[in-house]
Scaffold this motif. Structure first.
Motif, PDB file in Angstrom:
ATOM      1  N   GLY A  55       0.800  -1.224   0.000  1.00 29.99           N
ATOM      2  CA  GLY A  55       0.000   0.000   0.000  1.00 29.99           C
ATOM      3  C   GLY A  55       0.827   1.264   0.000  1.00 29.99           C
ATOM      4  O   GLY A  55       0.289   2.369  -0.069  1.00 29.99           O
ATOM      5  N   LEU A  56       2.145   1.128   0.060  1.00 28.63           N
ATOM      6  CA  LEU A  56       3.045   2.279   0.010  1.00 28.63           C
ATOM      7  C   LEU A  56       2.945   2.948  -1.362  1.00 28.63           C
ATOM      8  O   LEU A  56       2.991   2.271  -2.387  1.00 28.63           O
ATOM      9  CB  LEU A  56       4.490   1.835   0.258  1.00 28.63           C
ATOM     10  N   ILE A  57       2.797   4.264  -1.363  1.00 22.38           N
ATOM     11  CA  ILE A  57       2.794   5.022  -2.616  1.00 22.38           C
ATOM     12  C   ILE A  57       4.123   5.768  -2.695  1.00 22.38           C
ATOM     13  O   ILE A  57       4.476   6.512  -1.775  1.00 22.38           O
ATOM     14  CB  ILE A  57       1.615   6.004  -2.683  1.00 22.38           C
ATOM     15  N   SER A 120       8.235  -0.296   8.336  1.00 16.34           N
ATOM     16  CA  SER A 120       8.613  -1.194   7.234  1.00 16.34           C
ATOM     17  C   SER A 120       8.358  -0.541   5.878  1.00 16.34           C
ATOM     18  O   SER A 120       9.135  -0.735   4.940  1.00 16.34           O
ATOM     19  CB  SER A 120       7.878  -2.526   7.350  1.00 16.34           C
ATOM     20  N   GLN A 121       7.277   0.240   5.740  1.00 19.20           N
ATOM     21  CA  GLN A 121       7.016   0.908   4.464  1.00 19.20           C
ATOM     22  C   GLN A 121       8.056   1.999   4.183  1.00 19.20           C
ATOM     23  O   GLN A 121       8.387   2.250   3.028  1.00 19.20           O
ATOM     24  CB  GLN A 121       5.605   1.497   4.428  1.00 19.20           C
ATOM     25  N   PHE A 122       8.578   2.646   5.217  1.00 15.91           N
ATOM     26  CA  PHE A 122       9.650   3.631   5.046  1.00 15.91           C
ATOM     27  C   PHE A 122      10.875   2.927   4.457  1.00 15.91           C
ATOM     28  O   PHE A 122      11.466   3.372   3.477  1.00 15.91           O
ATOM     29  CB  PHE A 122       9.957   4.291   6.380  1.00 15.91           C
ATOM     30  N   PRO A 142      -2.579  -0.091   8.010  1.00 14.96           N
ATOM     31  CA  PRO A 142      -1.929   0.077   9.306  1.00 14.96           C
ATOM     32  C   PRO A 142      -0.415   0.127   9.141  1.00 14.96           C
ATOM     33  O   PRO A 142       0.133  -0.581   8.309  1.00 14.96           O
ATOM     34  CB  PRO A 142      -2.346  -1.164  10.093  1.00 14.96           C
ATOM     35  N   ILE A 143       0.242   0.982   9.913  1.00 10.67           N
ATOM     36  CA  ILE A 143       1.683   1.171   9.820  1.00 10.67           C
ATOM     37  C   ILE A 143       2.325   0.608  11.082  1.00 10.67           C
ATOM     38  O   ILE A 143       1.997   1.020  12.194  1.00 10.67           O
ATOM     39  CB  ILE A 143       2.038   2.662   9.658  1.00 10.67           C
ATOM     40  N   PHE A 144       3.209  -0.355  10.881  1.00  8.63           N
ATOM     41  CA  PHE A 144       3.931  -0.953  11.989  1.00  8.63           C
ATOM     42  C   PHE A 144       5.394  -0.590  11.881  1.00  8.63           C
ATOM     43  O   PHE A 144       5.947  -0.548  10.784  1.00  8.63           O
ATOM     44  CB  PHE A 144       3.792  -2.484  11.975  1.00  8.63           C
ATOM     45  N   GLY A 145       6.010  -0.351  13.010  1.00  3.22           N
ATOM     46  CA  GLY A 145       7.435  -0.071  13.049  1.00  3.22           C
ATOM     47  C   GLY A 145       8.067  -0.841  14.182  1.00  3.22           C
ATOM     48  O   GLY A 145       7.379  -1.382  15.055  1.00  3.22           O
ATOM     49  N   TYR A 146       9.372  -0.896  14.198  1.00  4.27           N
ATOM     50  CA  TYR A 146      10.093  -1.595  15.247  1.00  4.27           C
ATOM     51  C   TYR A 146      11.251  -0.728  15.690  1.00  4.27           C
ATOM     52  O   TYR A 146      12.075  -0.322  14.879  1.00  4.27           O
ATOM     53  CB  TYR A 146      10.621  -2.937  14.744  1.00  4.27           C
ATOM     54  N   LEU A 147      11.274  -0.401  16.971  1.00  2.00           N
ATOM     55  CA  LEU A 147      12.366   0.365  17.557  1.00  2.00           C
ATOM     56  C   LEU A 147      12.882  -0.381  18.775  1.00  2.00           C
ATOM     57  O   LEU A 147      12.147  -0.553  19.753  1.00  2.00           O
ATOM     58  CB  LEU A 147      11.895   1.756  17.972  1.00  2.00           C
TER      59      LEU A 147
END
Length: 169
Positions: A55-57, A120-122, A142-147
């Protein structure tokens, strides 16, 4: 009695004045100053537009001139501004914060809690960039990240302006 009353009045005025001054958040040393952040990149005439399976544009705003493309193992230097798409004046983070004039450096795949590329999309949107290239990444929910050892989540659409300065192998 008048001197006691005068002293009490002065103390009350001083206390109220200190209270009012301490509530002023404009001098908060922990608040980021985004006044030097450039305006969002224009989407009027992009070089290309692509939508990925996630879904990343990806809008390529300006092509770069480098010979190498970013891959997941790379360390990169880049300028970025992350905003909420619904309100582009609402900035989440930027390499230009607090008057900084040099690019942010970090791994494409985060190895620490200090990595800016947490979503992840970044990461997906940075892969394939060449030096000098400018992109707008629109991350869709939905946007998930991991830090570090915790996951982040948002249900907002994010807008990221990114300019790749250099790739370090």
């Amino acid at each position: 009695m008048n001197i006691t009353r005068l002293k009490s009045s002065i103390l009350v005025i001083l206390f109220v004045s200190l209270l009012i001054v301490s509530c002023d958040t404009s001098n908060d040393p922990f608040r980021n100053d985004y006044s030097d952040v450039p305006e969002p990149f224009s989407l009027e005439n992009p070089v290309s537009v692509d939508t990925t399976e996630s879904g990343l544009i990806i809008y390529v705003i300006e092509e770069g001139s480098g010979d190498l493309e970013v891959i997941p193992r790379d360390q990169i230097s880049f300028y970025y501004t992350k905003r909420y798409k619904d309100d582009l004046d609402r900035i989440i983070g930027s390499s230009y914060a607090n008057g900084v004039t040099f690019p942010h450096s970090g791994p494409v795949t985060p190895t620490s809690t200090r990595s800016v590329i947490s979503e992840s999309q970044f990461r997906e949107g940075v892969i394939g960039m060449v030096e000098g290239e400018k992109r707008v990444l629109v991350l869709t929910p939905p946007i998930f990240g991991y830090l570090g050892n915790s996951y982040t989540y948002t249900n907002d659409t994010l807008w990221i302006d990114i300019e790749l300065d250099s790739i370090t192998l």
